[in-house]
Design a protein around this motif. Sequence first.
Motif, PDB file in Angstrom:
ATOM      1  N   LYS A   1      -7.917 -31.610 -34.236  1.00  0.00           N
ATOM      2  CA  LYS A   1      -7.439 -32.864 -34.821  1.00  0.00           C
ATOM      3  C   LYS A   1      -8.540 -33.919 -34.803  1.00  0.00           C
ATOM      4  N   ASP A   2      -9.291 -33.999 -33.699  1.00  0.00           N
ATOM      5  CA  ASP A   2     -10.288 -35.063 -33.585  1.00  0.00           C
ATOM      6  C   ASP A   2     -11.508 -34.805 -34.467  1.00  0.00           C
ATOM      7  N   ILE A   3     -11.917 -33.546 -34.598  1.00  0.00           N
ATOM      8  CA  ILE A   3     -13.006 -33.238 -35.533  1.00  0.00           C
ATOM      9  C   ILE A   3     -12.543 -33.527 -36.958  1.00  0.00           C
ATOM     10  N   SER A   4     -11.294 -33.198 -37.258  1.00  0.00           N
ATOM     11  CA  SER A   4     -10.727 -33.510 -38.567  1.00  0.00           C
ATOM     12  C   SER A   4     -10.762 -35.013 -38.834  1.00  0.00           C
ATOM     13  N   ASP A   5     -10.622 -35.797 -37.750  1.00  0.00           N
ATOM     14  CA  ASP A   5     -10.634 -37.263 -37.859  1.00  0.00           C
ATOM     15  C   ASP A   5     -12.041 -37.863 -37.723  1.00  0.00           C
ATOM     16  N   GLY A   6     -13.070 -36.997 -37.651  1.00  0.00           N
ATOM     17  CA  GLY A   6     -14.430 -37.515 -37.682  1.00  0.00           C
ATOM     18  C   GLY A   6     -15.255 -37.361 -36.420  1.00  0.00           C
ATOM     19  N   ASN A   7     -14.738 -36.697 -35.373  1.00  0.00           N
ATOM     20  CA  ASN A   7     -15.538 -36.486 -34.167  1.00  0.00           C
ATOM     21  C   ASN A   7     -16.779 -35.655 -34.521  1.00  0.00           C
ATOM     22  N   PRO A   8     -17.995 -36.147 -34.233  1.00  0.00           N
ATOM     23  CA  PRO A   8     -19.227 -35.443 -34.606  1.00  0.00           C
ATOM     24  C   PRO A   8     -19.568 -34.327 -33.611  1.00  0.00           C
ATOM     25  N   SER A   9     -18.693 -33.348 -33.513  1.00  0.00           N
ATOM     26  CA  SER A   9     -18.865 -32.226 -32.582  1.00  0.00           C
ATOM     27  C   SER A   9     -18.457 -30.936 -33.275  1.00  0.00           C
ATOM     28  N   LYS A  10     -18.817 -29.815 -32.641  1.00  0.00           N
ATOM     29  CA  LYS A  10     -18.432 -28.501 -33.142  1.00  0.00           C
ATOM     30  C   LYS A  10     -17.842 -27.663 -32.006  1.00  0.00           C
ATOM     31  N   ILE A  11     -16.935 -26.781 -32.371  1.00  0.00           N
ATOM     32  CA  ILE A  11     -16.425 -25.788 -31.427  1.00  0.00           C
ATOM     33  C   ILE A  11     -17.401 -24.619 -31.421  1.00  0.00           C
ATOM     34  N   VAL A  12     -17.917 -24.272 -30.247  1.00  0.00           N
ATOM     35  CA  VAL A  12     -18.906 -23.188 -30.179  1.00  0.00           C
ATOM     36  C   VAL A  12     -18.287 -21.861 -29.744  1.00  0.00           C
TER      37      VAL A  12
ATOM     38  N   CYS B   1      -5.797 -21.447 -25.960  1.00  0.00           N
ATOM     39  CA  CYS B   1      -5.584 -22.822 -25.489  1.00  0.00           C
ATOM     40  C   CYS B   1      -6.831 -23.684 -25.317  1.00  0.00           C
ATOM     41  N   PHE B   2      -7.897 -23.164 -24.717  1.00  0.00           N
ATOM     42  CA  PHE B   2      -9.076 -23.999 -24.457  1.00  0.00           C
ATOM     43  C   PHE B   2     -10.282 -23.499 -25.258  1.00  0.00           C
ATOM     44  N   VAL B   3     -11.042 -24.441 -25.795  1.00  0.00           N
ATOM     45  CA  VAL B   3     -12.302 -24.124 -26.461  1.00  0.00           C
ATOM     46  C   VAL B   3     -13.413 -24.958 -25.839  1.00  0.00           C
ATOM     47  N   ILE B   4     -14.650 -24.575 -26.131  1.00  0.00           N
ATOM     48  CA  ILE B   4     -15.813 -25.345 -25.697  1.00  0.00           C
ATOM     49  C   ILE B   4     -16.372 -26.064 -26.917  1.00  0.00           C
ATOM     50  N   ALA B   5     -16.444 -27.391 -26.812  1.00  0.00           N
ATOM     51  CA  ALA B   5     -16.964 -28.212 -27.913  1.00  0.00           C
ATOM     52  C   ALA B   5     -18.260 -28.886 -27.480  1.00  0.00           C
ATOM     53  N   VAL B   6     -19.175 -29.036 -28.427  1.00  0.00           N
ATOM     54  CA  VAL B   6     -20.489 -29.620 -28.149  1.00  0.00           C
ATOM     55  C   VAL B   6     -20.803 -30.652 -29.230  1.00  0.00           C
ATOM     56  N   ARG B   7     -21.381 -31.767 -28.818  1.00  0.00           N
ATOM     57  CA  ARG B   7     -21.791 -32.795 -29.784  1.00  0.00           C
ATOM     58  C   ARG B   7     -22.844 -32.240 -30.750  1.00  0.00           C
ATOM     59  N   ASN B   8     -22.732 -32.606 -32.011  1.00  0.00           N
ATOM     60  CA  ASN B   8     -23.667 -32.109 -33.029  1.00  0.00           C
ATOM     61  C   ASN B   8     -25.120 -32.420 -32.683  1.00  0.00           C
ATOM     62  N   GLU B   9     -25.361 -33.614 -32.159  1.00  0.00           N
ATOM     63  CA  GLU B   9     -26.717 -34.024 -31.803  1.00  0.00           C
ATOM     64  C   GLU B   9     -27.322 -33.094 -30.750  1.00  0.00           C
ATOM     65  N   VAL B  10     -26.485 -32.681 -29.798  1.00  0.00           N
ATOM     66  CA  VAL B  10     -26.942 -31.775 -28.738  1.00  0.00           C
ATOM     67  C   VAL B  10     -27.221 -30.388 -29.313  1.00  0.00           C
ATOM     68  N   LEU B  11     -26.380 -29.938 -30.234  1.00  0.00           N
ATOM     69  CA  LEU B  11     -26.606 -28.633 -30.865  1.00  0.00           C
ATOM     70  C   LEU B  11     -27.916 -28.622 -31.663  1.00  0.00           C
TER      71      LEU B  11
ATOM     72  N   GLY C   1     -15.385 -24.298 -41.811  1.00  0.00           N
ATOM     73  CA  GLY C   1     -16.781 -24.232 -41.383  1.00  0.00           C
ATOM     74  C   GLY C   1     -17.269 -25.524 -40.761  1.00  0.00           C
ATOM     75  N   ASN C   2     -16.601 -26.631 -41.057  1.00  0.00           N
ATOM     76  CA  ASN C   2     -16.991 -27.923 -40.484  1.00  0.00           C
ATOM     77  C   ASN C   2     -16.632 -28.056 -39.009  1.00  0.00           C
ATOM     78  N   PHE C   3     -15.809 -27.147 -38.508  1.00  0.00           N
ATOM     79  CA  PHE C   3     -15.323 -27.235 -37.139  1.00  0.00           C
ATOM     80  C   PHE C   3     -16.127 -26.353 -36.173  1.00  0.00           C
ATOM     81  N   VAL C   4     -16.894 -25.402 -36.714  1.00  0.00           N
ATOM     82  CA  VAL C   4     -17.438 -24.325 -35.887  1.00  0.00           C
ATOM     83  C   VAL C   4     -18.964 -24.243 -36.001  1.00  0.00           C
ATOM     84  N   LYS C   5     -19.589 -23.949 -34.849  1.00  0.00           N
ATOM     85  CA  LYS C   5     -21.014 -23.604 -34.842  1.00  0.00           C
ATOM     86  C   LYS C   5     -21.141 -22.222 -34.214  1.00  0.00           C
TER      87      LYS C   5
END
Length: 286
Positions: free
Chosen positions: A66-77, A186-196, A278-282
């Motif tokens: 939901k938050d990435i859909s709303d613009g959070n600059p992160s990806k689920i790895v 239930c749980f995923v690991i998300a990382v900020r795009n800048e860090v990736l 594809g916008n949600f995943v790295k």
Amino acid sequence: MTNLKVGGVPEHFNYPWYLTLKNKEFTQKNINLRWKDYHGGTGQMCKALRNGEVDIAIVLTEGIIKDISDGNPSKIVQTFVQSPLVWGIHVAAKSTFKKIEDLEKATIAISRFGSGSHLMAIVNAYNQGWNIDKLKFKVVGNLEGGIEALTNGDADYFMWEHFTTKPLVDNGTFRRVDDCPTPWPCFVIAVRNEVLENNFSEVKQVLEIINNKTNGFKDIENIDTILADRYQQQLKDIKDWLKITHWNTGKPITKNLITRIQNKMIRFNVIKEKKNSGNFVKNMYI
């Protein structure tokens, strides 16, 4: 040495992170990884990812999508815990509400909007056939806030992870009316795009270390006793939790899974429109 900040809830799901940090496994790879507890859960961590307070977060799948859909600059790895999360639906011990049907028009305590306790209350309402648009929420911040809100009568019910809240059921603070499992891992690991972009190889190294730890986690000698002592749980409850909990050990999360989850979240009225998955995943394993 590369500095990375990781956040997660202080619950038994994340004990493998504690072990890797205790054993200095990241330091051996020239990574200075620092852990921070987020008692406010996924909503609080999504905000922390947005403002750069953390680089990596172990978050609930529905919350970060939901938050990435709303613009959070992160990806689920990757997925972290493959199995569903069992959400207990709790009322105060002395509440007049006795069964799930009684709660249709009740006020729901949530840690914050966009959190798991908020989104899963919507999922539960959908499952019960209730009008989602008429749900009433009271923001309480965290589990302690939920205890206070139910005890004081500021809210009527509160959804939180079944086993984390089991001691509160045992001691008579809460009464569990029912359970509601997540309809996805239930749980995923998300990382900020800048860090990736800047530390791809280091993030990949972090994932390899934690996946190696979760792979053999259930085989650690006396792990059930260790967890029961650390998290103040009954040994039987920890044994039951270990039986139903399965960590992912390195398989990448697929765009197909994100699409299926988005479809369900649209049906639950949690998100308004489906975005390119594809916008949600790295993919870390290319």
